[in-house]
Design a protein around this motif. Structure first.
Motif, mmCIF file in Angstrom:
data_model
loop_
_atom_site.group_PDB
_atom_site.id
_atom_site.type_symbol
_atom_site.label_atom_id
_atom_site.label_comp_id
_atom_site.label_asym_id
_atom_site.label_seq_id
_atom_site.Cartn_x
_atom_site.Cartn_y
_atom_site.Cartn_z
ATOM 1 N N UNK A 32 0.840 -1.176 0.000
ATOM 2 C CA UNK A 32 0.000 0.000 0.000
ATOM 3 C C UNK A 32 0.891 1.248 0.000
ATOM 4 N N UNK A 33 0.267 2.418 -0.024
ATOM 5 C CA UNK A 33 1.045 3.653 -0.073
ATOM 6 C C UNK A 33 2.013 3.785 1.093
ATOM 7 N N UNK A 34 1.604 3.287 2.265
ATOM 8 C CA UNK A 34 2.456 3.394 3.448
ATOM 9 C C UNK A 34 3.481 2.271 3.543
ATOM 10 N N UNK A 35 3.539 1.418 2.530
ATOM 11 C CA UNK A 35 4.503 0.320 2.515
ATOM 12 C C UNK A 35 4.022 -0.956 3.149
ATOM 13 N N UNK A 36 2.932 -0.941 3.921
ATOM 14 C CA UNK A 36 2.370 -2.169 4.492
ATOM 15 C C UNK A 36 1.792 -3.028 3.377
ATOM 16 N N UNK A 37 1.895 -4.327 3.543
ATOM 17 C CA UNK A 37 1.532 -5.259 2.480
ATOM 18 C C UNK A 37 0.115 -5.796 2.654
ATOM 19 N N UNK A 38 -0.503 -6.122 1.525
ATOM 20 C CA UNK A 38 -1.747 -6.896 1.490
ATOM 21 C C UNK A 38 -1.479 -8.155 0.655
ATOM 22 N N UNK A 39 -1.983 -9.275 1.119
ATOM 23 C CA UNK A 39 -1.838 -10.548 0.407
ATOM 24 C C UNK A 39 -3.217 -11.123 0.129
ATOM 25 N N UNK A 40 -3.341 -11.838 -0.994
ATOM 26 C CA UNK A 40 -4.637 -12.327 -1.442
ATOM 27 C C UNK A 40 -4.521 -13.787 -1.902
ATOM 28 N N UNK A 41 -5.529 -14.572 -1.578
ATOM 29 C CA UNK A 41 -5.608 -15.962 -2.031
ATOM 30 C C UNK A 41 -7.070 -16.370 -2.043
ATOM 31 N N UNK A 42 -7.330 -17.550 -2.543
ATOM 32 C CA UNK A 42 -8.686 -18.097 -2.547
ATOM 33 C C UNK A 42 -8.787 -19.196 -1.502
ATOM 34 N N UNK A 43 -9.667 -19.010 -0.529
ATOM 35 C CA UNK A 43 -9.974 -20.021 0.482
ATOM 36 C C UNK A 43 -11.491 -20.141 0.577
ATOM 37 N N UNK B 66 1.093 -23.831 -1.860
ATOM 38 C CA UNK B 66 0.145 -23.952 -2.956
ATOM 39 C C UNK B 66 0.378 -22.854 -3.978
ATOM 40 N N UNK B 67 -0.014 -23.098 -5.222
ATOM 41 C CA UNK B 67 0.071 -22.083 -6.253
ATOM 42 C C UNK B 67 1.491 -21.670 -6.549
ATOM 43 N N UNK B 68 1.759 -20.367 -6.489
ATOM 44 C CA UNK B 68 3.066 -19.812 -6.798
ATOM 45 C C UNK B 68 3.425 -18.778 -5.745
ATOM 46 N N UNK B 69 4.730 -18.540 -5.533
ATOM 47 C CA UNK B 69 5.125 -17.493 -4.591
ATOM 48 C C UNK B 69 4.864 -16.113 -5.175
ATOM 49 N N UNK B 70 4.902 -15.105 -4.324
ATOM 50 C CA UNK B 70 4.738 -13.716 -4.760
ATOM 51 C C UNK B 70 5.749 -12.857 -4.028
ATOM 52 N N UNK B 71 6.064 -11.707 -4.599
ATOM 53 C CA UNK B 71 7.016 -10.799 -3.980
ATOM 54 C C UNK B 71 6.583 -9.357 -4.164
ATOM 55 N N UNK B 72 7.106 -8.473 -3.330
ATOM 56 C CA UNK B 72 6.771 -7.052 -3.429
ATOM 57 C C UNK B 72 7.829 -6.247 -2.696
ATOM 58 N N UNK B 73 8.036 -5.015 -3.161
ATOM 59 C CA UNK B 73 8.888 -4.071 -2.455
ATOM 60 C C UNK B 73 8.010 -3.167 -1.597
ATOM 61 N N UNK B 74 8.523 -2.791 -0.439
ATOM 62 C CA UNK B 74 7.782 -1.882 0.429
ATOM 63 C C UNK B 74 8.749 -0.850 0.973
ATOM 64 N N UNK B 75 8.701 0.357 0.410
ATOM 65 C CA UNK B 75 9.598 1.407 0.839
ATOM 66 C C UNK B 75 11.023 1.124 0.428
ATOM 67 N N UNK B 76 11.982 1.560 1.256
ATOM 68 C CA UNK B 76 13.394 1.382 0.933
ATOM 69 C C UNK B 76 13.946 0.065 1.444
ATOM 70 N N UNK B 77 13.152 -0.695 2.180
ATOM 71 C CA UNK B 77 13.617 -1.980 2.699
ATOM 72 C C UNK B 77 13.733 -2.988 1.571
#
Length: 771
Positions: free
Chosen positions: A360-371, A726-737
């Motif tokens: 998100x804009x503040x760098x905190x992550x959201x993750x999504x899957x089907x359950x 399950x499925x595939x891995x995902x990745x994301x950048x959040x800020x400068x970390x």
């Protein structure tokens, strides 16, 4: 037979023991098993704290139409689960009686063998028990406990439990099979689904512990499957393809009708089970069937040898004496263990998106899957925090695996998926594309919006592929998917939130997931695999209409592709068929070169052609070395390079750092905590995951520096994973970390890790929060 009320079947005595018999197999010498795959779910030999596996609590349920469907289409996932120490149960819907002749077609003709369907069904049961015992214990004669259990459909089933590992169980429903791949046989699962027969009869195997025949209506079969879900309480369900690809000749579909319609009954049962309280959330995975035989092979030689070991055990090629006149295995399979080129592959139908983790804009992550057939959302409290909330389930059922997401220009996150609508009758069954977005940046998600389907009717909608989405240079979202004609279609979101009509972008023969990217000049690119190569679509300039499909000249791939923009164009990552190799190719944006360029690999040329737009692809892809496994590779920017994460030979997530500039100069990328170690210094399980098998891979024990000196790019060092996912891995950048990477475990939990300023990954850990 009337249905038994479900309330009478619940509780500790639901599956009461009616009769117990010993396994029919004769013990073989222990220690002779040739199981080459590293054991999943166990600690590595090194024994350090960092090397310990994450302990998970998954419970896997597999539902297949026939004995051997699991061996051909769900393995090596199956064998990895069997060796994990966690619970696994497999349900066989039909007796698998076929034509009742336990012999190859040639032998049956030569000897004029008589048909005995009950005996052949029993031989297949004997073969499956031996194959599972061998995969789980190394001993095909490891004994089973066999018992009769009542079902919620009013009949009885056989439940087999492996004595050495009581969490491994088999359930035999023993319904009539269609006895034909595609011919119209009303007395079948297909006829039951279509309502052309009111009930489907049982066909009891010879010597079955079930003694009374029965018949199920469609409703009773759904109740039976729902009851089994209640019994085993799975966190993960493996199933066959309810919507196999259409075929323009012969049988009409590229899979067996029992596979297709059995899976649809399971979909109804899963939807009903999702309404039950106080149970684990359920993830699902759909597996491709017969179509595997006509596509490039996904497994390397080591994985194939291990898979064939189980298939040959099932096919009674060892000639063991189980003291059963019905036979000790399926001699049809024993005469042709590769099937029709099915054994060489495993593929998911959907569930291969790597774009389900977003900052998100503040760098905190959201993750999504089907359950539970619904969108599950995990939310990180703050950027880099170990505290998460979720999964929260959004309203709206029928969401298929393989959701994808992106952050819109205004900071909101949008999610895209296909949705299966079961309806109330067979004619209502269809699929559509849907999307939802946050109402405000960082906020909750609104209701699902249907984007329809680019096809004329409900039947054509079955063929929709999984969506892929990207933003153009103006910030408009465009979603792409494979259409029913196996070409490419798209819809673009206007600035006011409305959607333009579907656009047919051409192409033919597309398979697997799409790869999309927007380069630094704001131009969108789409790449899609075909059985022979890769097609590419590109905008000639920012804001222009998408161009026509162009040949890339790239070699055949195993299907899943990942595209990533870099400073000079778009880079593609994919796997070489029949090997453990990961390859990468590059297309420079705006290039006017008239010929493809690229470094040679060990003096061999793959060959290829140049796209007609003037933008070229390196038709000699760089070989990044072996990781084995299958499926897509996640690419996340990290410093001057990228972090690659992918499924490895053990079914876990492995990671490595790759710097394309270093590779072009003949130097190695660096990777994970294994960086700098030679192959000889790594443990045997690591060499099995990282050493290249098939396709001219590197010999185990040769150092990465030695391979570079031999004139090829140095193979990456992969940091091995910690859990089945399950499925595939995902990745994301959040800020400068450093980048964060995540995967959904078979227990339905979100696991994540991140890097700091060094390439090393922190330990994997489950996302904390309510579940």
């Amino acid at each position: 037979m009337p249905a038994i009320p479900r309330r009478l079947l619940r509780g500790a005595l639901t599956l009461a023991l009616v009769g117990t018999v010993a396994s029919c197999s004769t013990p073989l010498a222990r220690g002779t098993a040739d199981v080459r795959e590293p054991a999943a779910g166990r600690a590595r030999a090194a024994g350090t704290a960092a090397d310990q596996r994450i302990r998970t609590t998954e419970s896997v349920l597999q539902v297949v139409a026939h004995p051997d469907d699991d061996l051909y289409f769900m393995n090596p996932d199956l064998s990895q689960s069997l060796r994990s120490g966690n619970a696994l149960a497999t349900v066989y819907l039909t007796a698998g009686e076929s034509n009742g002749v336990n012999a190859s077609a040639e032998e049956a003709r030569r000897k004029q063998l008589p048909a005995d369907r009950a005996k052949f069904a029993k031989a297949r049961q004997n073969g499956i028990r031996a194959a599972y015992a061998r995969m789980a214990t190394g001993d095909s004669a490891s004994p089973w406990r066999r018992e009769v259990v009542p079902t919620d459909g009013g009949g009885e089933a056989e439940l087999d439990t492996l004595r050495a590992h009581p969490k491994i169980r088999l359930v035999w429903l023993q319904l009539h099979e269609a006895e034909s791949i595609g011919r119209d046989r009303p007395h079948s699962l297909r006829g039951l689904w279509d309502g052309r027969v009111s009930a489907l009869n049982s066909l009891l195997a010879s010597g079955s512990v079930v003694s009374e025949d029965f018949a199920y209506s469609g409703e009773q079969l759904v109740s039976t499957l729902t009851g089994l879900l209640e019994r085993f309480r799975p966190t993960y369900v493996r199933m066959q393809d309810p919507t196999p690809d259409s075929k323009r000749s012969g049988i009409g579909w590229t899979d067996h009708q029992d596979h297709m319609y059995g899976a649809r009954f399971l979909q109804r049962a899963l939807a009903r089970y999702a309404e039950e309280p106080d149970r684990p959330l359920v993830g699902t995975q759909v597996y491709l069937g017969y179509l595997n035989g006509s596509l490039p092979h996904t497994l390397d030689r080591t994985a194939l040898r291990t898979k064939l070991d189980a298939i040959r055990t099932y096919g009674w090629t060892d000639g063991r004496d189980c003291r059963d006149s019905a036979g000790c295995g399926d001699l049809k399979v024993g005469a042709r263990p590769l099937g029709f080129n099915w054994a060489q592959s495993i593929r998911y139908h959907r569930g291969e998106s790597t774009s389900w983790l977003q900052p998100q804009r503040n760098g905190a992550l959201r993750a999504f899957a089907t359950l539970d057939g619904r969108l599950a959302v995990w939310s990180q409290r703050t950027r880099g925090s170990a505290q998460w909330s979720g999964p929260d389930l959004l309203p709206g059922a029928g969401i298929d695996d393989g959701v994808t997401s992106l952050r819109l220009r205004d900071g909101r996150i949008a999610v895209f998926a296909t949705r299966t609508l079961l309806g109330t009758g067979p004619a209502d069954y269809r699929r559509e594309l849907v999307t939802t977005a946050q109402t405000v940046p960082g906020g909750r998600f609104g209701p699902w919006e249907s984007l329809g389907a680019p096809g004329p009717d409900a039947v054509s909608s079955w063929q929709l592929g999984a969506p892929a989405v990207t933003l153009d240079g103006s910030g408009r979202a465009t979603v792409y998917l494979r259409n029913p004609a196996h070409g490419l279609s798209s819809r673009t979101r206007n600035a006011d939130g409305s959607w333009q009509p579907w656009t047919d972008l051409g192409g033919t023969g597309l398979l697997g997931n799409l790869a999309v990217a927007t380069d630094r000049k704001g131009r969108m690119h789409v790449l899609a695999a075909t059985p022979a190569s890769v097609l590419a679509w590109s905008q000639p300039r920012r804001g222009a209409a998408m161009g026509a499909p162009e040949p890339t000249g790239l070699p055949a791939t195993t299907g899943p592709l990942t595209a990533h923009p870099d400073a000079t164009g778009v880079r593609l990552y994919f796997r070489r068929p029949g090997s453990a190799d990961l390859l990468t190719a590059h297309s420079p944006s705006g290039s006017s070169s008239a010929s493809a360029s690229g470094s040679s690999r060990a003096g061999r040329s793959v060959g290829g052609a140049v796209g007609t737009s003037g933008r070229t692809w390196r038709t000699e892809p760089a070989d990044l070395g072996g990781i084995a496994g299958f499926g897509p590779v996640e690419v996340t920017p990290q410093g001057a390079g990228v972090l690659l994460t992918a499924r490895d030979a053990r079914g876990t997530v492995s990671a490595a750092r790759y710097a394309p500039a270093d590779n072009a100069k003949g130097r190695a990328g660096t990777g994970g905590s294994a960086a700098g170690r030679s192959a000889a210094e790594r443990s045997a399980p690591e060499r099995s995951a990282a050493g290249r098998s098939g396709g001219g891979g590197a010999t185990a024990g040769r150092s990465a520096a030695g391979r570079a000196a031999a004139g090829r790019p140095r193979a990456l060092d992969w940091e091995p994973g910690r859990f089945l996912f399950s499925g595939a891995p995902a990745g994301a950048r959040s800020g400068t970390a450093g980048p964060a990477v995540a995967a959904i475990g078979l227990d339905g939990r979100l696991y994540w890790t991140r890097t700091g300023r060094t390439p090393d990954l922190a330990p994997w850990r489950p996302a904390t929060g309510h579940h």
